[in-house]
Design a protein around this motif. Sequence first.
Motif, PDB file in Angstrom:
ATOM      1  N   VAL A   1       0.923  -1.334  -0.053  1.00 20.07           N
ATOM      2  CA  VAL A   1       0.006   0.023  -0.073  1.00 20.07           C
ATOM      3  C   VAL A   1       0.860   1.258  -0.120  1.00 20.07           C
ATOM      4  O   VAL A   1       0.608   2.303  -1.014  1.00 20.07           O
ATOM      5  CB  VAL A   1      -0.915  -0.025   1.027  1.00 20.07           C
ATOM      6  CG1 VAL A   1      -1.662   1.447   1.104  1.00 20.07           C
ATOM      7  CG2 VAL A   1      -1.970  -0.930   1.139  1.00 20.07           C
TER       8      VAL A   1
ATOM      9  N   ILE B   1       1.276   4.265  -3.171  1.00 18.20           N
ATOM     10  CA  ILE B   1       1.101   5.542  -2.886  1.00 18.20           C
ATOM     11  C   ILE B   1       2.412   6.654  -3.556  1.00 18.20           C
ATOM     12  O   ILE B   1       2.058   7.303  -4.371  1.00 18.20           O
ATOM     13  CB  ILE B   1       0.734   5.929  -1.461  1.00 18.20           C
ATOM     14  CG1 ILE B   1      -0.736   5.315  -0.902  1.00 18.20           C
ATOM     15  CG2 ILE B   1       0.888   7.407  -1.296  1.00 18.20           C
ATOM     16  CD1 ILE B   1      -0.758   5.509   0.488  1.00 18.20           C
ATOM     17  N   TYR B   2       3.416   5.894  -3.038  1.00 13.60           N
ATOM     18  CA  TYR B   2       4.550   6.572  -3.504  1.00 13.60           C
ATOM     19  C   TYR B   2       4.721   6.663  -5.109  1.00 13.60           C
ATOM     20  O   TYR B   2       4.888   7.587  -5.995  1.00 13.60           O
ATOM     21  CB  TYR B   2       6.141   5.964  -3.119  1.00 13.60           C
ATOM     22  CG  TYR B   2       7.036   6.723  -3.592  1.00 13.60           C
ATOM     23  CD1 TYR B   2       7.561   7.893  -3.214  1.00 13.60           C
ATOM     24  CD2 TYR B   2       8.044   5.933  -4.354  1.00 13.60           C
ATOM     25  CE1 TYR B   2       8.761   8.388  -3.663  1.00 13.60           C
ATOM     26  CE2 TYR B   2       9.020   6.565  -5.061  1.00 13.60           C
ATOM     27  CZ  TYR B   2       9.200   7.932  -4.528  1.00 13.60           C
ATOM     28  OH  TYR B   2      10.480   8.304  -5.236  1.00 13.60           O
TER      29      TYR B   2
ATOM     30  N   ASN C   1       2.611   6.214  -7.249  1.00 13.86           N
ATOM     31  CA  ASN C   1       1.744   6.920  -8.126  1.00 13.86           C
ATOM     32  C   ASN C   1       1.835   8.597  -8.020  1.00 13.86           C
ATOM     33  O   ASN C   1       1.020   9.458  -8.576  1.00 13.86           O
ATOM     34  CB  ASN C   1       0.316   6.719  -7.720  1.00 13.86           C
ATOM     35  CG  ASN C   1      -0.087   5.190  -8.539  1.00 13.86           C
ATOM     36  OD1 ASN C   1      -0.582   5.361  -9.485  1.00 13.86           O
ATOM     37  ND2 ASN C   1      -0.008   4.259  -7.770  1.00 13.86           N
ATOM     38  N   THR C   2       2.665   8.968  -7.050  1.00 12.90           N
ATOM     39  CA  THR C   2       3.014  10.469  -6.796  1.00 12.90           C
ATOM     40  C   THR C   2       4.035  10.688  -7.924  1.00 12.90           C
ATOM     41  O   THR C   2       4.348  11.785  -8.216  1.00 12.90           O
ATOM     42  CB  THR C   2       3.488  11.067  -5.588  1.00 12.90           C
ATOM     43  OG1 THR C   2       4.776  10.052  -5.176  1.00 12.90           O
ATOM     44  CG2 THR C   2       2.125  10.705  -4.606  1.00 12.90           C
TER      45      THR C   2
END
Length: 448
Positions: free
Chosen positions: A175, A179-180, A182-183
């Motif tokens: 998870v 997040i990382y 997709n930034t």
Amino acid sequence: MDAGRGQWSSKIGFIFAAAGSAIGLGNIWRFPYVVGENGGAAFVLMYIAFVVIIGLPYMFAELALGRASKKNPVGAIEAIKPKSLWKWVGTLGVLTGVGILSFYGVIAGWTFGYIFKTAAGNIGEFSQFVSDPLIVLVLFAFFMVLTTLIVYGGVEGGIERWSKILMPILLILLVGLIIYANTLEGASRGLSFYLQPDFSKITGKTMLAALGQAFFSLSLGMGLMITYGSYVSKDDDIVNSAFYIGLFDTLIAFMAGLIIFPALFAMHQSPSAGPSLVFVVFPKLFTQMPGGLLVGTFFFILLTVAALTSTISLLEVPVAYLVDEKKYKRKKIVWIVSAFTFIVGIPSALSQGASSFFSDFGWLPERLTSVDFLSHMSFIFGDFSLAFGALLLSIFIGWIWGAPQAANELQRGSAFFTKTKAIWIFMIRYFIPAVIFLILLNLFGIFD
Ligand code: TRP
């Protein structure tokens, strides 16, 4: 009965162990590169469809046979149809376990090695790493020893306890990485490759690649679920357990894609790099992200554990067979089987650059698989043998044991199954064998 055979301590213990078998390099290493090679989102949809309509109902069948017979694949078949040729289907499963483990252990060894490379902050070139014969063999040997030590401890003591603690941690780490990734700048193009289907990319070959991956990832087709089902208590709802196993397995693979594709497009790499994809993209991600080496070290530790809960299951099938049927002592035979598997795996370990003979093997036509020995093993045992085994086992369970008998076993404790029984009987007798038969035809290139 076999009081000494061992049993999972609880339903949840069984779910973790079976999900631990299913979740492994197949999800995080194989799934992304197969998606990449087959054009992305449309393939992902097909894959999910196959998990639901073929993988799950077929998994019910293996589990039912295991729990009803309380035996390994060969013993289970012998119990229903003694002294017939069908027992060779079980034997094929046992041999397939050894065959898959022989190359899977090699890749698991690389994963283990990457823990130290990442921790040392010196990731280097993947191709250089895999072409060093000493390193790959030592890592492979180490991994086989680790697997053996756990299987040595038996069902509850070893396999179950490890799976329960470590698999949830992997989920949390994934998870964080989603997040990382997709930034990152340009990540959204990766997401659309992965999630926006272009149906013109579906061909006969893609459909069948998706089905093959579903079998591999869910640990189906060689009697693993027969073996693990044999340790399930009679009071558990196996249909419900199978749902969770399928759900966790698919979720983890899907999450791996949510990391890999955004990262990959952000780094301007090609999605169709093949088996090296994950070993190239993840390290790049860890080198550039803040605190990445620490996260990366942790990631490779967890991936090693995920691989370990799968290698354990692969070793357990031949071991259970030799203990049940041939009356060997578990503690002795585990070492013999794993040493044998190591020897079988040596050519695979040397086939990524260390030995030009095995790297350039080319025994099968290139239409089927790449030239290196490891890809040959992966095709023969990971694709052909699983599909062939599943075809024969679904016929055995549907027609020889009898779908109604299997359904009775599944019905214990499952109200849901009772309602959908008629559909399941149709699927195991007709639909599943027919679809698998088509995969096999395609392995021979009939539709290409
Ligand atoms: N499913 C595992 C993975 O995805 C590999 C595996 C373990 C397997 N046991 C199996 C595949 C039995 C087929 C049959 O990594």
